[in-house]
Design a protein around this motif. Structure first.
Motif, PDB file in Angstrom:
ATOM      1  N   ILE A 211      28.510-131.378  64.092  1.00 35.38           N
ATOM      2  CA  ILE A 211      29.395-131.726  65.214  1.00 35.38           C
ATOM      3  C   ILE A 211      29.658-130.432  65.975  1.00 35.38           C
ATOM      4  N   THR A 212      29.558-130.514  67.315  1.00 37.54           N
ATOM      5  CA  THR A 212      29.716-129.302  68.130  1.00 37.54           C
ATOM      6  C   THR A 212      31.060-129.318  68.860  1.00 37.54           C
ATOM      7  N   ILE A 213      31.759-128.209  68.765  1.00 46.02           N
ATOM      8  CA  ILE A 213      33.036-128.069  69.465  1.00 46.02           C
ATOM      9  C   ILE A 213      32.889-126.953  70.506  1.00 46.02           C
ATOM     10  N   ALA A 214      33.851-126.898  71.433  1.00 49.47           N
ATOM     11  CA  ALA A 214      33.844-125.812  72.424  1.00 49.47           C
ATOM     12  C   ALA A 214      35.134-125.028  72.279  1.00 49.47           C
ATOM     13  N   THR A 215      35.029-123.692  72.327  1.00 50.49           N
ATOM     14  CA  THR A 215      36.229-122.872  72.198  1.00 50.49           C
ATOM     15  C   THR A 215      36.072-121.584  72.989  1.00 50.49           C
ATOM     16  N   VAL A 216      37.176-121.032  73.468  1.00 48.31           N
ATOM     17  CA  VAL A 216      37.132-119.701  74.083  1.00 48.31           C
ATOM     18  C   VAL A 216      37.574-118.632  73.083  1.00 48.31           C
ATOM     19  N   ARG A 217      38.083-119.055  71.950  1.00 50.20           N
ATOM     20  CA  ARG A 217      38.569-118.072  70.972  1.00 50.20           C
ATOM     21  C   ARG A 217      37.868-118.289  69.623  1.00 50.20           C
ATOM     22  N   PRO A 218      36.594-117.905  69.520  1.00 47.93           N
ATOM     23  CA  PRO A 218      35.825-118.197  68.300  1.00 47.93           C
ATOM     24  C   PRO A 218      36.404-117.519  67.053  1.00 47.93           C
ATOM     25  N   GLU A 219      37.167-116.431  67.223  1.00 47.57           N
ATOM     26  CA  GLU A 219      37.721-115.762  66.050  1.00 47.57           C
ATOM     27  C   GLU A 219      38.755-116.618  65.319  1.00 47.57           C
ATOM     28  N   THR A 220      39.309-117.611  66.054  1.00 48.86           N
ATOM     29  CA  THR A 220      40.326-118.447  65.396  1.00 48.86           C
ATOM     30  C   THR A 220      39.688-119.511  64.505  1.00 48.86           C
ATOM     31  N   ILE A 221      38.341-119.576  64.525  1.00 53.34           N
ATOM     32  CA  ILE A 221      37.643-120.512  63.640  1.00 53.34           C
ATOM     33  C   ILE A 221      38.096-120.336  62.193  1.00 53.34           C
ATOM     34  N   LEU A 222      38.425-119.088  61.864  1.00 57.59           N
ATOM     35  CA  LEU A 222      38.790-118.778  60.488  1.00 57.59           C
ATOM     36  C   LEU A 222      40.094-119.459  60.074  1.00 57.59           C
ATOM     37  N   GLY A 223      40.848-119.905  61.059  1.00 55.21           N
ATOM     38  CA  GLY A 223      42.114-120.588  60.757  1.00 55.21           C
ATOM     39  C   GLY A 223      42.035-122.082  60.988  1.00 55.21           C
ATOM     40  N   ASP A 224      40.824-122.614  61.232  1.00 54.40           N
ATOM     41  CA  ASP A 224      40.685-124.050  61.509  1.00 54.40           C
ATOM     42  C   ASP A 224      41.077-124.891  60.298  1.00 54.40           C
ATOM     43  N   THR A 225      41.797-125.969  60.552  1.00 59.66           N
ATOM     44  CA  THR A 225      42.084-126.881  59.445  1.00 59.66           C
ATOM     45  C   THR A 225      41.741-128.324  59.760  1.00 59.66           C
ATOM     46  N   ALA A 226      41.150-128.563  60.946  1.00 61.48           N
ATOM     47  CA  ALA A 226      40.687-129.916  61.257  1.00 61.48           C
ATOM     48  C   ALA A 226      39.796-129.872  62.479  1.00 61.48           C
ATOM     49  N   ILE A 227      39.069-130.967  62.691  1.00 62.00           N
ATOM     50  CA  ILE A 227      38.399-131.195  63.967  1.00 62.00           C
ATOM     51  C   ILE A 227      38.929-132.520  64.470  1.00 62.00           C
ATOM     52  N   CYS A 228      39.230-132.554  65.764  1.00 61.02           N
ATOM     53  CA  CYS A 228      39.877-133.748  66.296  1.00 61.02           C
ATOM     54  C   CYS A 228      39.041-134.325  67.424  1.00 61.02           C
ATOM     55  N   VAL A 229      38.874-135.652  67.417  1.00 60.80           N
ATOM     56  CA  VAL A 229      38.184-136.338  68.506  1.00 60.80           C
ATOM     57  C   VAL A 229      39.042-137.495  68.984  1.00 60.80           C
ATOM     58  N   ASN A 230      38.718-137.952  70.187  1.00 60.50           N
ATOM     59  CA  ASN A 230      39.439-139.109  70.703  1.00 60.50           C
ATOM     60  C   ASN A 230      39.006-140.358  69.927  1.00 60.50           C
ATOM     61  N   PRO A 231      39.974-141.199  69.515  1.00 58.86           N
ATOM     62  CA  PRO A 231      39.624-142.363  68.681  1.00 58.86           C
ATOM     63  C   PRO A 231      38.646-143.313  69.363  1.00 58.86           C
ATOM     64  N   ASP A 232      38.619-143.309  70.721  1.00 64.93           N
ATOM     65  CA  ASP A 232      37.746-144.252  71.420  1.00 64.93           C
ATOM     66  C   ASP A 232      36.393-143.644  71.782  1.00 64.93           C
ATOM     67  N   ASP A 233      36.164-142.404  71.388  1.00 69.45           N
ATOM     68  CA  ASP A 233      34.928-141.733  71.781  1.00 69.45           C
ATOM     69  C   ASP A 233      33.760-142.260  70.934  1.00 69.45           C
ATOM     70  N   GLU A 234      32.873-143.013  71.617  1.00 67.84           N
ATOM     71  CA  GLU A 234      31.777-143.680  70.896  1.00 67.84           C
ATOM     72  C   GLU A 234      30.886-142.686  70.144  1.00 67.84           C
ATOM     73  N   ARG A 235      30.764-141.472  70.718  1.00 72.88           N
ATOM     74  CA  ARG A 235      29.843-140.498  70.126  1.00 72.88           C
ATOM     75  C   ARG A 235      30.228-140.126  68.688  1.00 72.88           C
ATOM     76  N   TYR A 236      31.527-140.255  68.399  1.00 76.01           N
ATOM     77  CA  TYR A 236      31.989-139.726  67.110  1.00 76.01           C
ATOM     78  C   TYR A 236      32.573-140.792  66.188  1.00 76.01           C
ATOM     79  N   LYS A 237      32.469-142.062  66.589  1.00 72.92           N
ATOM     80  CA  LYS A 237      33.137-143.090  65.783  1.00 72.92           C
ATOM     81  C   LYS A 237      32.636-143.108  64.338  1.00 72.92           C
ATOM     82  N   HIS A 238      31.367-142.785  64.195  1.00 74.82           N
ATOM     83  CA  HIS A 238      30.805-142.830  62.831  1.00 74.82           C
ATOM     84  C   HIS A 238      31.302-141.672  61.955  1.00 74.82           C
ATOM     85  N   LEU A 239      31.980-140.696  62.584  1.00 76.58           N
ATOM     86  CA  LEU A 239      32.446-139.537  61.806  1.00 76.58           C
ATOM     87  C   LEU A 239      33.914-139.637  61.395  1.00 76.58           C
ATOM     88  N   HIS A 240      34.606-140.650  61.893  1.00 73.74           N
ATOM     89  CA  HIS A 240      36.039-140.782  61.572  1.00 73.74           C
ATOM     90  C   HIS A 240      36.222-140.749  60.052  1.00 73.74           C
TER      91      HIS A 240
END
Length: 877
Positions: A211-240
């Motif tokens: 799954i690809t995300i976009a960010t301007v602050r890649p250094e904060t990746i180290l503090g990531d604790t989730a990935i969030c998508v819109n519930p109606d986004d067809e592209r990601y429904k299979h990943l819920h």
RNA sequence: GGGAGCAUAGCUCAGUUGGUUUAGAGCAUCUGCCUUACAAGCAGAGGGUCCGCGGUUCGAACCCGUGUGCUCCCACCA
């Protein structure tokens, strides 16, 4: 006494202000009268007078002076706000200029400098208000950090803490990594910067998918604790409900869904870093995500980051991108422009950071405050702000009241080394409470909270604490003066201040702090831009007062400011004010000039129309009463600029242009005694009405008119008497006839000096009988009669149903006149037709109110009469 | 993104329950006046598709819907 050619405000203003002070007119003590209290919105001690203050304080002065003249015990309380952030910034800057860094001196030393600064500059703004004529009770000047006030603020903190309404909690704040301090939102400057948008792919756990995300602050990746998508986004429904793997550190994080994420930005997938982003934090709270703080207070990465520990966040950004790329995680990099917050003080990029702060729980306090406004126990002017208020109060969030500053009310909490704390008025009390848990503690172990309270946490007590409502509860003054009558303030602080004052009033006085709130607009420049120092579009108010006079400035700003609307400030309004002053001054000169020509006769003793314009005095009496009643109504509705407009046109048009011209004797003719006396009385009464708006010139003129038993600013106003409608109508007819005849003279180029003969053709001569004298003088008619003219060289004018024939020596060119009459005829015919159409509509006649139908019939009849009249006139030509 | 508001003369605005308004004021403009209170003045005049479209009503600047443009507040976009 010789009066100057033009009105000269300078000396007169200074003279009267000092006189009022000497007499103590603005000082109030409780007595048997009704109180009328206004507390000034305390300006910052750092402030200098600007247009906003001018508007705001002029309004308050108008209300207060008017109440005083209505016999109320008016009390307007001055004071200043310590303005913790703004003042601290000024003091820090002053110290820096002297080569002293705040960090190099202790708290006490710093506060010493701050007090010094306050004593030196904090009162300037109050002195400036005197120049504007503000009638404040200077004996009551208050300050939000006066001893008693300070103690009350602390006691409120303790009390709310005891009630469980104050708590400690985590909050995202703006952190300045250079100064190692929190910043308020106001101290963060957003600037547009060129950034990169990095597209980073995360592997889906237990799968080959990414799954690809976009960010301007890649250094904060180290503090990531989730990935969030819109519930109606067809592209990601299979990943819920699935998990992703954070690159480099291989942390398993959930893929969650939230409406917050938009599908059209980036890839529609958002990495969530609750510790380092305001929105991510909120998402984290909502979805109970882990919060991993990967940054130290100096902007370097902490051990929690696992990688790049101790390196600055921007260094890390440079290094982490190639590393991600080398491991196949970078999909693409785009140029991107975004807004980044910078510290106002150090210009460092501000980092959102979690910290422990003090909070007021607002729901409980807000409920009665919302009710008070919705049920109009407090009235908002204009009422449209009720909606805004309700919306905010119904969605109220808790109030963060701690500030990492020294200048202010220090939070009364003491900490033991183990983190245990007590909230108490004194260290001793805190000690005794804490030793009951841990008997090994010593006084030296205790450390008071370093932080100060938000400025608004003191100003929300202002309406009662200026009367020592908390420091001396139930004292006679607070009982008498509280609640106050009207608060005058800007809508931008409706939440910061107005709402919270209502809450504090309900909580501590069991009563709302005011009955009315008048919201002023924002003062803008001619192009509609907000006035600000950086734009340099804020005029120097004191210079304007010097140039135009305080009364003119007050007039100019009031005439263009309906409640709640922004005002576009234009110097031409001040010019109008100055011209108005001059008009008043010249009217005074005219009336004073009559003094030496008073005849012992009154207008009733003589039948000579030239010296007996009793119609004029009767008419103006009625006109004045009508205006007075209008002003009363407008003031009750807080329509101040309209009240001022009413007075302006009463004085300029009705008094100067009509009445004085009608009552004025011919050159070197005597003035009837009663006309003189009445004119003086009218003038006085108008000065009284105008006084709240323009205090200086009205006092000066009042005193010059005749010997007075009192000063105008404490002279009681009488209520308006009923106005005689018949004489008002007769006056309007007279004006209309004079204007029409002047217009005809003008158009036919009959010079002012050229006399005319006037014939009036009317079915009812009575209304004209009283006004012949005035009419002949105003239109320069040598004779007036009710005969039909037989001279062909006449001009015919129609007013209402009557016809006026102007007979003149001058040869007339009738073409222009004919055209004029034809134009009028066409208008009248169209008008008649439109009324006719209405009246021939059966449904209108059936459904409309009878009086409306009757009115239309009358309009019809009048139009018919005028048409006949015009047609006849055209035939005559 | 959430909320609120505004749109009437060249400019700033009134227009208070839909019917005294084929819309008013001030400023600005134009014309004529140094008239003995005032040229910082006097007398007069011109100037409007009430933002567009649709609806409700006998009747709309006003009420409802919709479009457009602008402003402010709050949160600020990975």
């Amino acid at each position: 006494m010789e009066l100057s050619k033009n009105y000269l405000p300078g000396d007169i203003e200074a003279k009267w202000y000092q006189h009022w002070l000497d007499k103590g007119y603005f000082n109030s003590t409780p007595d048997h009268r009704e109180s009328f209290t206004v507390v000034i919105p305390p300006p910052n001690v750092t402030g200098v007078l600007h247009m906003g203050h001018c508007l705001n304080n002029t309004i308050q002065d108008i209300l207060v002076r008017r109440a005083r003249m209505q016999g109320k015990n008016a009390c307007w309380v001055p004071g200043t706000d310590h303005a913790s952030i703004a003042t601290e910034a000024k003091v820090v800057q002053m110290l820096r200029e002297r080569g002293i860094a705040k960090s190099s001196i202790g708290r006490d030393e710093f506060l010493g400098y701050a007090w010094e600064w306050k004593e030196k500059y904090g009162g300037i703004i109050l002195q400036q208000l005197k120049k504007m004529g503000c009638s404040l009770d200077w004996n009551r000047t208050s300050f939000t950090m006066d001893d008693a006030y300070y103690k009350s603020v602390i006691n409120v903190f303790i009390d709310l803490h005891k009630k469980g309404l104050i708590y400690r909690g985590k909050r995202m704040i703006n952190w300045d990594v250079k100064a190692k301090t929190a910043l308020s939102d106001e101290e963060v400057i957003y600037k547009e910067v060129q950034s990169k948008l990095y597209y980073v792919r995360y592997q889906i756990a237990d799968s080959d998918e990414y799954i690809t995300i976009a960010t301007v602050r890649p250094e904060t990746i180290l503090g990531d604790t989730a990935i969030c998508v819109n519930p109606d986004d067809e592209r990601y429904k299979h990943l819920h409900g699935k998990y992703a793997i954070v690159p480099l550190i291989n942390r398993r994080i959930p893929i969650i869904t939230d409406e917050y994420v938009t599908t059209d930005f980036g890839t529609g997938a958002l990495k969530v870093t609750p510790a380092h982003d305001m929105n991510d934090y909120q998402l984290g709270q909502k979805h109970q995500l882990e919060v991993i703080d990967t940054m130290n207070d100096d902007g370097t990465l902490s051990e929690a980051a696992q990688l790049y520990i101790g390196e600055d966040r921007f260094e890390v950004r440079k290094k982490i991108v190639p590393e991600l790329d080398s491991k196949g995680h970078i999909v693409k990099i785009e140029d991107y422009t975004n807004q980044v917050g910078f510290s106002e003080r150090t210009d460092a990029v501000v980092e959102p950071r979690l910290s422990l702060q003090w909070w007021v729980s607002m729901k409980e306090l807000a409920a009665p405050a919302l009710k008070a406004v919705m049920e109009e126990e407090i009235q908002f002017h204009p009422a449209k702000f009720k909606n805004l208020y309700r919306h905010w109060m119904e969605n109220i969030k808790d109030w963060c009241i701690s500030r990492q500053l020294w200048w202010g009310h220090r939070i009364p909490a003491w900490y033991a080394p183990d983190g245990q704390y007590a909230v108490a008025a004194t260290k001793e009390e805190a000690f005794s409470r804490l030793t009951s848990h841990d008997s090994r503690l010593t006084m030296d172990d205790l450390r008071q909270d370093d932080d100060c309270l938000d400025t608004w946490f003191s100003s929300w007590l202002w309406p009662f604490e200026v009367f020592k409502g908390l420091s001396d509860p139930g004292n006679a003054e607070v009982k008498y003066y509280y609640p106050t009558n009207t608060l005058v303030t800007a809508p931008e602080i409706i939440f910061f201040w107005v709402a919270r004052m209502i809450m504090a009033g309900e909580e501590y006085m069991q009563q709302t702090p005011f009955k009315n709130v008048y919201f002023t607009g924002i003062v803008r420049d001619k192009q509609g831009r907000k006035m600000s120092k950086s734009l340099g579009n804020s005029p120097d108010l004191l210079a304007l007062i010097d140039q135009y006079g305080a009364d003119a400035v007050r007039f100019g700003i009031m005439i263009s400011s309906p409640a709640g609307n922004d005002i576009l400030f234009d110097e031409s309004a001040l010019e109008q004010g100055r011209n108005f002053n001059n008009k008043l001054w010249n009217a005074l000169k005219l009336v004073k000039g009559w003094e030496s020509r008073i005849s012992p006769l009154t207008s009733h003793d003589s039948h000579d129309a030239q010296i007996s314009p009793s119609f004029a005095t009767d008419w103006f009496h009625a006109r004045l009463q009508k205006a007075k009643a209008e002003v009363e109504t407008l003031m009750q509705q807080f329509r101040l600029s309209e009240a001022l407009k009413t007075l302006y046109s009463l004085i300029w048009d009705d008094f100067c242009s009509w009445y004085l011209e009608w009552a004025k004797p011919g050159f070197e003719q005597p003035v009837a005694a009663d006309v003189y006396a009445k004119t003086i009385a009218y003038f006085e009464e108008m000065m009284q009405l105008l006084h709240p708006f323009m205090p200086f010139i009205t006092e000066e003129i009042y005193q010059l008119l005749r010997t007075q038993e009192t000063d105008i600013c404490i002279k009681q106003q009488t209520a308006a008497q009923p106005a005689d409608n018949n004489i008002l109508a007769a006056g309007e007819l007279l004006k209309q006839v004079i204007s029409a005849l002047r217009d005809a003279r003008n158009k036919n180029q009959i010079k002012p000096k050229d006399q005319i003969k006037l014939h009036i053709e009317t079915v009812n001569e009575a209304p004209y009988k009283n006004i012949i004298g005035i009419l002949s003088k105003q239109v320069n008619a040598v004779t007036i009669d009710f005969d039909t003219a037989n001279n062909t060289n006449t001009i015919v004018i129609a007013v209402e149903k009557d016809k006026f024939f102007i007979e003149t020596e001058k040869q007339l060119d009738t073409t222009a006149l004919k055209a004029e009459l034809l134009k009028d005829l066409e208008y009248q015919k169209n008008f008649r037709d439109s009324v006719l159409k209405k009246l021939s509509n059966e449904r209108f006649v059936q459904n409309a109110k009878p009086e409306v139908v009757e009115l239309e019939r009358k309009k019809m009849a009048d139009a018919e009469a005028r048409i006949t009249n015009l047609e006849e006139s055209l035939k005559n030509l």
